[in-house]
Design a protein around this motif. Structure first.
Motif, PDB file in Angstrom:
ATOM      1  N   SER A   1       0.818  -1.222   0.000  1.00  0.00           N
ATOM      2  CA  SER A   1       0.000   0.000   0.000  1.00  0.00           C
ATOM      3  C   SER A   1       0.848   1.267   0.000  1.00  0.00           C
ATOM      4  N   THR A   2       2.091   1.158   0.437  1.00  0.00           N
ATOM      5  CA  THR A   2       2.969   2.336   0.484  1.00  0.00           C
ATOM      6  C   THR A   2       4.007   2.337  -0.634  1.00  0.00           C
ATOM      7  N   PHE A   3       4.002   1.313  -1.461  1.00  0.00           N
ATOM      8  CA  PHE A   3       5.087   1.124  -2.430  1.00  0.00           C
ATOM      9  C   PHE A   3       5.218   2.306  -3.394  1.00  0.00           C
ATOM     10  N   ASP A   4       4.087   2.800  -3.906  1.00  0.00           N
ATOM     11  CA  ASP A   4       4.138   3.880  -4.900  1.00  0.00           C
ATOM     12  C   ASP A   4       4.630   5.204  -4.314  1.00  0.00           C
ATOM     13  N   GLN A   5       4.619   5.308  -2.991  1.00  0.00           N
ATOM     14  CA  GLN A   5       5.078   6.537  -2.348  1.00  0.00           C
ATOM     15  C   GLN A   5       6.587   6.527  -2.077  1.00  0.00           C
ATOM     16  N   LEU A   6       7.233   5.393  -2.342  1.00  0.00           N
ATOM     17  CA  LEU A   6       8.655   5.250  -2.028  1.00  0.00           C
ATOM     18  C   LEU A   6       9.528   5.831  -3.135  1.00  0.00           C
ATOM     19  N   THR A   7      10.742   6.168  -2.769  1.00  0.00           N
ATOM     20  CA  THR A   7      11.721   6.597  -3.772  1.00  0.00           C
ATOM     21  C   THR A   7      12.253   5.369  -4.512  1.00  0.00           C
ATOM     22  N   ASP A   8      12.880   5.609  -5.643  1.00  0.00           N
ATOM     23  CA  ASP A   8      13.453   4.498  -6.409  1.00  0.00           C
ATOM     24  C   ASP A   8      14.516   3.757  -5.600  1.00  0.00           C
ATOM     25  N   GLU A   9      15.197   4.493  -4.724  1.00  0.00           N
ATOM     26  CA  GLU A   9      16.230   3.858  -3.901  1.00  0.00           C
ATOM     27  C   GLU A   9      15.613   2.944  -2.839  1.00  0.00           C
ATOM     28  N   GLU A  10      14.417   3.297  -2.364  1.00  0.00           N
ATOM     29  CA  GLU A  10      13.782   2.513  -1.302  1.00  0.00           C
ATOM     30  C   GLU A  10      13.060   1.275  -1.826  1.00  0.00           C
ATOM     31  N   LYS A  11      12.604   1.315  -3.056  1.00  0.00           N
ATOM     32  CA  LYS A  11      11.748   0.237  -3.578  1.00  0.00           C
ATOM     33  C   LYS A  11      12.405  -1.143  -3.581  1.00  0.00           C
ATOM     34  N   PRO A  12      13.676  -1.276  -3.974  1.00  0.00           N
ATOM     35  CA  PRO A  12      14.262  -2.628  -3.965  1.00  0.00           C
ATOM     36  C   PRO A  12      14.255  -3.282  -2.587  1.00  0.00           C
ATOM     37  N   GLY A  13      14.482  -2.496  -1.536  1.00  0.00           N
ATOM     38  CA  GLY A  13      14.465  -3.048  -0.182  1.00  0.00           C
ATOM     39  C   GLY A  13      13.090  -3.555   0.204  1.00  0.00           C
ATOM     40  N   ILE A  14      12.050  -2.804  -0.164  1.00  0.00           N
ATOM     41  CA  ILE A  14      10.679  -3.226   0.142  1.00  0.00           C
ATOM     42  C   ILE A  14      10.297  -4.446  -0.691  1.00  0.00           C
ATOM     43  N   GLU A  15      10.738  -4.481  -1.948  1.00  0.00           N
ATOM     44  CA  GLU A  15      10.472  -5.657  -2.787  1.00  0.00           C
ATOM     45  C   GLU A  15      11.104  -6.901  -2.183  1.00  0.00           C
ATOM     46  N   GLN A  16      12.309  -6.747  -1.666  1.00  0.00           N
ATOM     47  CA  GLN A  16      12.993  -7.868  -1.020  1.00  0.00           C
ATOM     48  C   GLN A  16      12.241  -8.300   0.242  1.00  0.00           C
ATOM     49  N   PHE A  17      11.762  -7.323   1.015  1.00  0.00           N
ATOM     50  CA  PHE A  17      11.001  -7.622   2.229  1.00  0.00           C
ATOM     51  C   PHE A  17       9.708  -8.372   1.894  1.00  0.00           C
ATOM     52  N   ILE A  18       9.001  -7.914   0.863  1.00  0.00           N
ATOM     53  CA  ILE A  18       7.759  -8.574   0.454  1.00  0.00           C
ATOM     54  C   ILE A  18       8.039 -10.008   0.014  1.00  0.00           C
ATOM     55  N   ALA A  19       9.096 -10.201  -0.761  1.00  0.00           N
ATOM     56  CA  ALA A  19       9.449 -11.541  -1.224  1.00  0.00           C
ATOM     57  C   ALA A  19       9.778 -12.460  -0.047  1.00  0.00           C
TER      58      ALA A  19
END
Length: 245
Positions: free
Chosen positions: A111-129
């Motif tokens: 729900s917060t992914f689109d609000q993240l910076t490009d630098e933050e997104k890979p970390g959240i993608e890894q967390f989700i995985a």
């Protein structure tokens, strides 16, 4: 607090030292583990239990306080290794533990992914995985708020939502012990709400802390922080002052 054993487990996760405190309740009939750590934690659980001369193959039941990964990560592996274990969880949590519903922490992160910076997104993608990789486990017994379980001199189930909707705490009337799960944690010797910025419903989390004041608690065990040392009633009231207007 006889027959209550704190399994203090120190480990490194994401480059940080952490400590969790699963709990074992034990009498002649049952050995009950409450929460079980991250994935691949069986060796750490074995080592911590052995300090109390307890073997994991004696466990008869495993009660889950809620479906966060640090509480249920080794659930499926424990069930596979020790098939006699009955898994017990709140009725609201069972669909998530069994993999029927998307984990709420994944819903939160997405729900917060689109609000993240490009630098933050890979970390959240890894967390989700990582969250999605946790193996589901079948729940053998579902429980509800206010239920009294007869094992180990009696356990009262307290529904303490907010951190997650199906979160429970356990009250042991005989020893006046509360096993808090994540309804409260210990930080620098004081009680706080666990990760308030990530609470599913912070207002409800505060109400759950208020609910604890209804109980005569002499011993408070936090999953994050271990055994609380101090005036529990006052500490709960001080915590509430920080969150209530």
């Amino acid at each position: 607090m006889n027959n209550v054993y704190l399994l203090e487990i120190d480990f490194e996760f994401n480059g940080q030292r952490q400590t969790i405190t699963p709990t074992i309740l034990k009498n002649k009939e049952n050995t009950i583990l409450i929460d079980c750590g991250y994935p691949n934690f069986i060796p750490l659980l074995e080592e911590a239990a052995s300090r109390h001369n307890i073997s994991l193959d004696s466990i008869t039941k495993l009660i889950v306080t809620h479906h966060d990964v640090d509480h249920i990560g080794s659930l499926a592996a424990l069930k596979q290794a020790y098939p006699q274990i009955e898994i017990i969880a709140h009725e609201l949590d069972s669909p998530y533990i069994e993999g029927k519903n998307k984990p709420l922490r994944v819903v939160q992160a997405e729900s917060t992914f689109d609000q993240l910076t490009d630098e933050e997104k890979p970390g959240i993608e890894q967390f989700i995985a990582f969250l999605q990789s946790v193996e589901p486990a079948s729940v053998d017994v579902t429980i509800s708020s206010g239920e009294h379980l007869p094992w180990c001199d009696g356990i009262e189930i307290i529904h303490t939502p907010g951190h997650l909707p199906g979160h429970i705490s356990l009250y042991l009337p005989t020893s006046k012990t509360l096993i808090a799960g994540d309804v409260v944690v210990i930080e620098e010797g004081k009680l706080n709400i666990a990760n308030p910025q990530f609470a599913w419903d912070l207002d409800e989390a505060v109400r759950s802390v208020q609910k604890l004041l209804e109980y005569d608690i002499e011993h408070l065990i936090c999953y994050h922080g271990g055994l609380f040392q101090g005036d529990i009633n006052k500490a709960l009231k001080d915590l509430l002052k920080a969150y209530l207007p």
